[in-house]
Design a protein around this motif. Structure first.
Motif, mmCIF file in Angstrom:
data_model
loop_
_atom_site.group_PDB
_atom_site.id
_atom_site.type_symbol
_atom_site.label_atom_id
_atom_site.label_comp_id
_atom_site.label_asym_id
_atom_site.label_seq_id
_atom_site.Cartn_x
_atom_site.Cartn_y
_atom_site.Cartn_z
ATOM 1 N N GLY A 35 0.670 -1.222 0.117
ATOM 2 C CA GLY A 35 -0.124 0.071 0.119
ATOM 3 C C GLY A 35 0.820 1.381 -0.070
ATOM 4 O O GLY A 35 0.222 2.386 -0.141
ATOM 5 N N THR A 36 2.174 1.053 0.058
ATOM 6 C CA THR A 36 2.974 2.220 0.231
ATOM 7 C C THR A 36 2.865 3.398 -0.869
ATOM 8 O O THR A 36 2.779 4.560 -0.607
ATOM 9 C CB THR A 36 4.287 1.981 0.362
ATOM 10 N N PRO A 37 2.737 2.862 -2.409
ATOM 11 C CA PRO A 37 2.438 3.912 -3.342
ATOM 12 C C PRO A 37 1.244 4.485 -3.344
ATOM 13 O O PRO A 37 1.276 6.018 -3.472
ATOM 14 C CB PRO A 37 2.488 3.102 -4.309
ATOM 15 N N GLU A 38 0.165 3.975 -2.811
ATOM 16 C CA GLU A 38 -1.167 4.726 -2.527
ATOM 17 C C GLU A 38 -1.030 5.752 -1.440
ATOM 18 O O GLU A 38 -1.541 6.846 -1.656
ATOM 19 C CB GLU A 38 -2.266 3.644 -2.401
ATOM 20 N N HIS A 39 -0.261 5.471 -0.502
ATOM 21 C CA HIS A 39 -0.003 6.497 0.528
ATOM 22 C C HIS A 39 0.671 7.512 0.179
ATOM 23 O O HIS A 39 0.294 8.661 0.248
ATOM 24 C CB HIS A 39 0.437 5.855 1.902
ATOM 25 N N LEU A 40 1.791 7.206 -0.619
ATOM 26 C CA LEU A 40 2.437 8.391 -1.159
ATOM 27 C C LEU A 40 1.762 9.195 -2.107
ATOM 28 O O LEU A 40 1.915 10.484 -2.135
ATOM 29 C CB LEU A 40 3.714 7.812 -1.877
ATOM 30 N N GLY A 41 1.122 8.424 -3.233
ATOM 31 C CA GLY A 41 -0.034 9.168 -4.052
ATOM 32 C C GLY A 41 -0.814 10.240 -3.388
ATOM 33 O O GLY A 41 -1.258 11.394 -3.667
ATOM 34 N N ARG A 42 -1.535 9.840 -2.310
ATOM 35 C CA ARG A 42 -2.233 10.846 -1.396
ATOM 36 C C ARG A 42 -1.438 11.776 -1.137
ATOM 37 O O ARG A 42 -2.039 12.992 -0.851
ATOM 38 C CB ARG A 42 -2.912 9.770 -0.264
ATOM 39 N N VAL A 43 -0.327 11.593 -0.352
ATOM 40 C CA VAL A 43 0.783 12.955 0.020
ATOM 41 C C VAL A 43 0.831 13.732 -0.925
ATOM 42 O O VAL A 43 0.604 15.153 -0.637
ATOM 43 C CB VAL A 43 1.991 12.257 0.668
ATOM 44 N N LEU A 44 1.022 13.246 -2.258
ATOM 45 C CA LEU A 44 1.500 14.176 -3.209
ATOM 46 C C LEU A 44 0.133 15.046 -3.576
ATOM 47 O O LEU A 44 0.247 16.197 -4.332
ATOM 48 C CB LEU A 44 2.099 13.453 -4.450
ATOM 49 N N GLU A 45 -1.049 14.263 -3.674
ATOM 50 C CA GLU A 45 -2.089 14.786 -4.045
ATOM 51 C C GLU A 45 -2.551 16.056 -3.030
ATOM 52 O O GLU A 45 -3.052 17.163 -3.558
ATOM 53 C CB GLU A 45 -3.208 13.715 -3.917
ATOM 54 N N LEU A 46 -2.461 15.731 -1.771
ATOM 55 C CA LEU A 46 -2.795 16.803 -0.632
ATOM 56 C C LEU A 46 -1.737 17.685 -0.708
ATOM 57 O O LEU A 46 -2.189 18.930 -0.192
ATOM 58 C CB LEU A 46 -3.002 16.089 0.627
ATOM 59 N N ALA A 47 -0.490 17.486 -0.825
ATOM 60 C CA ALA A 47 0.472 18.577 -0.685
ATOM 61 C C ALA A 47 1.399 18.515 -1.772
ATOM 62 O O ALA A 47 2.782 17.902 -1.549
ATOM 63 C CB ALA A 47 1.186 18.073 0.821
ATOM 64 N N PRO A 48 1.253 19.109 -2.958
ATOM 65 C CA PRO A 48 1.913 18.707 -4.111
ATOM 66 C C PRO A 48 3.469 19.556 -3.973
ATOM 67 O O PRO A 48 4.296 19.299 -4.894
ATOM 68 C CB PRO A 48 1.164 19.560 -5.214
ATOM 69 N N GLY A 49 3.376 20.420 -3.018
ATOM 70 C CA GLY A 49 4.765 21.222 -2.836
ATOM 71 C C GLY A 49 5.720 20.588 -1.750
ATOM 72 O O GLY A 49 6.781 21.052 -1.491
ATOM 73 N N PHE A 50 5.272 19.446 -1.363
ATOM 74 C CA PHE A 50 6.088 18.655 -0.313
ATOM 75 C C PHE A 50 7.259 18.078 -1.127
ATOM 76 O O PHE A 50 7.160 16.865 -1.383
ATOM 77 C CB PHE A 50 5.186 17.824 0.440
ATOM 78 N N ALA A 51 8.524 18.832 -0.821
ATOM 79 C CA ALA A 51 9.524 18.227 -1.750
ATOM 80 C C ALA A 51 9.796 16.829 -1.243
ATOM 81 O O ALA A 51 10.507 16.131 -1.993
ATOM 82 C CB ALA A 51 10.425 19.125 -1.701
ATOM 83 N N LEU A 52 9.951 16.581 0.161
ATOM 84 C CA LEU A 52 10.380 15.103 0.432
ATOM 85 C C LEU A 52 9.626 14.166 0.038
ATOM 86 O O LEU A 52 10.056 12.935 -0.332
ATOM 87 C CB LEU A 52 10.508 15.087 2.275
ATOM 88 N N GLY A 53 8.202 14.380 -0.270
ATOM 89 C CA GLY A 53 7.356 13.209 -0.868
ATOM 90 C C GLY A 53 7.854 13.027 -2.169
ATOM 91 O O GLY A 53 7.832 11.830 -2.547
ATOM 92 N N TRP A 54 8.345 14.063 -2.886
ATOM 93 C CA TRP A 54 8.778 13.915 -4.458
ATOM 94 C C TRP A 54 10.338 13.245 -4.395
ATOM 95 O O TRP A 54 10.301 12.254 -5.208
ATOM 96 C CB TRP A 54 8.948 15.132 -5.107
#
Length: 99
Positions: A35-54
């Protein structure tokens, strides 16, 4: 105002839901969860400027070991702060980032 993850590290993330998704991403990655990719996808959806997520997305892409994905991972640092670029440089020095 800085936010902190569950181990006390500062994060540049504002949204509570994104922070929760980030925590699930980290825990999922450490547990090898599907499920890790789905969680990360949610992070980037909610916080597109979160550089650590990218950066995490780039690292996960590199861990797949698919050479054709390296250019996409290398371009992920566009627009990052000096601190984030230094992190990428350290990964590159260790052979863990795209050139």
């Amino acid at each position: 105002m800085p936010r902190y993850d569950s181990v006390g590290l500062p994060l540049t993330i504002e949204d509570d839901a994104a922070l929760g998704a980030w925590e699930r991403t980290v825990r999922g990655f450490l547990a090898h969860s599907a499920g890790t990719p789905e969680h990360l996808g949610r992070v980037l959806e909610l916080a597109p400027g979160f550089a650590l997520g990218w950066a995490a997305k780039g690292l996960f892409t590199l861990l797949l070991g698919r050479a054709e994905l390296r250019p996409a991972a290398a371009g992920a640092e566009d627009g990052f702060t000096a601190r984030r670029r230094a992190s990428i440089a350290r990964l590159a020095a260790a052979g863990l980032a795209a050139e």
